[in-house]
Motif scaffolding. Structure first.
Motif, PDB file in Angstrom:
ATOM      1  N   THR A 158      69.993  25.375  67.714  1.00 11.14           N
ATOM      2  CA  THR A 158      69.016  26.118  66.900  1.00 11.14           C
ATOM      3  C   THR A 158      67.881  26.706  67.737  1.00 11.14           C
ATOM      4  N   HIS A 159      67.747  26.270  68.984  1.00  9.77           N
ATOM      5  CA  HIS A 159      66.725  26.773  69.895  1.00  9.77           C
ATOM      6  C   HIS A 159      67.440  27.206  71.181  1.00  9.77           C
ATOM      7  N   PHE A 160      67.350  28.474  71.515  1.00 12.80           N
ATOM      8  CA  PHE A 160      68.123  28.994  72.636  1.00 12.80           C
ATOM      9  C   PHE A 160      67.223  29.489  73.769  1.00 12.80           C
ATOM     10  N   ALA A 161      67.671  29.237  74.990  1.00  9.96           N
ATOM     11  CA  ALA A 161      67.059  29.863  76.158  1.00  9.96           C
ATOM     12  C   ALA A 161      67.778  31.192  76.365  1.00  9.96           C
ATOM     13  N   ASP A 162      67.060  32.293  76.171  1.00 10.71           N
ATOM     14  CA  ASP A 162      67.684  33.610  76.277  1.00 10.71           C
ATOM     15  C   ASP A 162      68.023  33.940  77.720  1.00 10.71           C
ATOM     16  N   ALA A 163      69.010  34.802  77.890  1.00 12.10           N
ATOM     17  CA  ALA A 163      69.379  35.255  79.227  1.00 12.10           C
ATOM     18  C   ALA A 163      68.257  36.102  79.817  1.00 12.10           C
ATOM     19  N   ASP A 164      68.004  35.893  81.101  1.00 14.45           N
ATOM     20  CA  ASP A 164      67.009  36.677  81.830  1.00 14.45           C
ATOM     21  C   ASP A 164      67.726  37.397  82.974  1.00 14.45           C
TER      22      ASP A 164
END
Length: 299
Positions: A158-164
């Motif tokens: 439910t909580h994502f680290a977005d791609a950078d």
């Protein structure tokens, strides 16, 4: 030839059986270039990935395994290594993540949020970033968690680290969003009457900020981006009441997230594969069928 004592013979035979049951694996640091906010290197300070690769020519699905333990330890046997072997038997690769927690480490203070979430997100990103090297399909990487590890599983669902894309770290160039999520007798609700208080205390302390507490009450955090989800629980689980799974299931339905839930009457908390519990021992087969329908396991 000198005879070998019976006890030693039994121990050798038992070791051979265990070796045959557990497929080969490798262990490596989760953060090889340094852990965020951590300079210590003692027991509990350095989370690891224990990787078991499937035997396959084509890229396979993979899963990050998050053992339970109340955010105070890791149940590595029946919620770690046994599941690495189970996924291996289905032709899937896996990585057990020994995420930081309120146990040893940090000069005895342990680690609360956000350390476990950072580690679990990093584990998913690591498999995705190294997909070619590990013979993994980057679009078929999921997560499974048990008890408090189930809460962590739901957190990274439910909580994502977005791609950078601009990051110098190749792991951070890919998203942490899992492609599927398996929640086993999971701690899911925080700040509720049916919350497992020990897990909440270990993760957030005795008096957590209300906004932070609400943000980690994961049934309320489910969204359309939450991946397809499988839940397993028992009615007789008194440590983590079944209400946790019921609320998460309802949230998935409300947000049109593909979801399947299996509830059984008998069985205490911490069943693992539930091999000796009639009824609940059906859940691994049901989960394998679900994974097959998702295209994670070959029919």
């Amino acid at each position: 030839m000198q005879s070998i004592p019976l006890l030693i013979c039994f121990a050798l035979a038992n070791a051979s059986v265990l070796s045959a049951e557990q497929p080969p694996h490798t262990t490596e640091p989760l953060w090889p270039d340094g852990i965020p906010g951590v300079e210590l290197t003692g027991v509990g300070d350095v989370p690891e990935l224990i990787i078991t690769r499937a035997d396959a020519d084509a890229p396979t699905a993979a899963v990050v395994i998050l053992p339970g333990g109340g955010y105070g330890g890791h149940a590595m046997g029946h919620e770690g290594y046994e599941f690495a072997a189970w996924f291996h038997s289905m032709g899937m690769s896996s990585a057990i993540c020994t995420y930081r927690l309120r146990g040893k480490g940090n000069d005895g203070k342990g680690y609360g949020h956000p350390a476990p979430m950072q580690d679990a997100q990093r584990a998913i990103q690591t498999l995705r970033a190294r997909a070619k090297e590990l013979n993994i399909d980057p679009n078929r990487i999921g997560v499974i968690g048990f008890s408090a590890g189930g809460h962590l599983c739901s957190t990274v669902s439910t909580h994502f680290a977005d791609a950078d894309p601009a990051s110098s770290d190749p792991v951070q160039r890919v998203s942490s969003r899992p492609d599927f999520s398996i929640l086993c007798y999971a701690v899911l609700s925080l700040g509720k009457p049916h919350t497992h208080k020990g897990s909440q205390r270990n993760l957030l302390g005795d008096n957590p900020d209300p906004a932070l507490l609400a943000s980690l009450d994961t049934p309320t955090q489910v969204s359309e981006k939450t991946p397809p989800t499988f839940l397993f629980h028992t009615a007789k689980d008194t440590a983590v009441p079944v209400e946790n799974s019921l609320l998460y299931y309802r949230a998935c339905v409300d947000h049109k997230v593909p979801v399947e839930m299996h509830l059984f009457n008998d069985g205490a908390h911490g069943l693992g594969l539930a091999k000796k519990v009639d009824g609940a021992n059906q859940w691994p087969g049901l989960c394998q069928t679900w994974l097959t329908r998702l295209g994670m396991v070959n029919p």
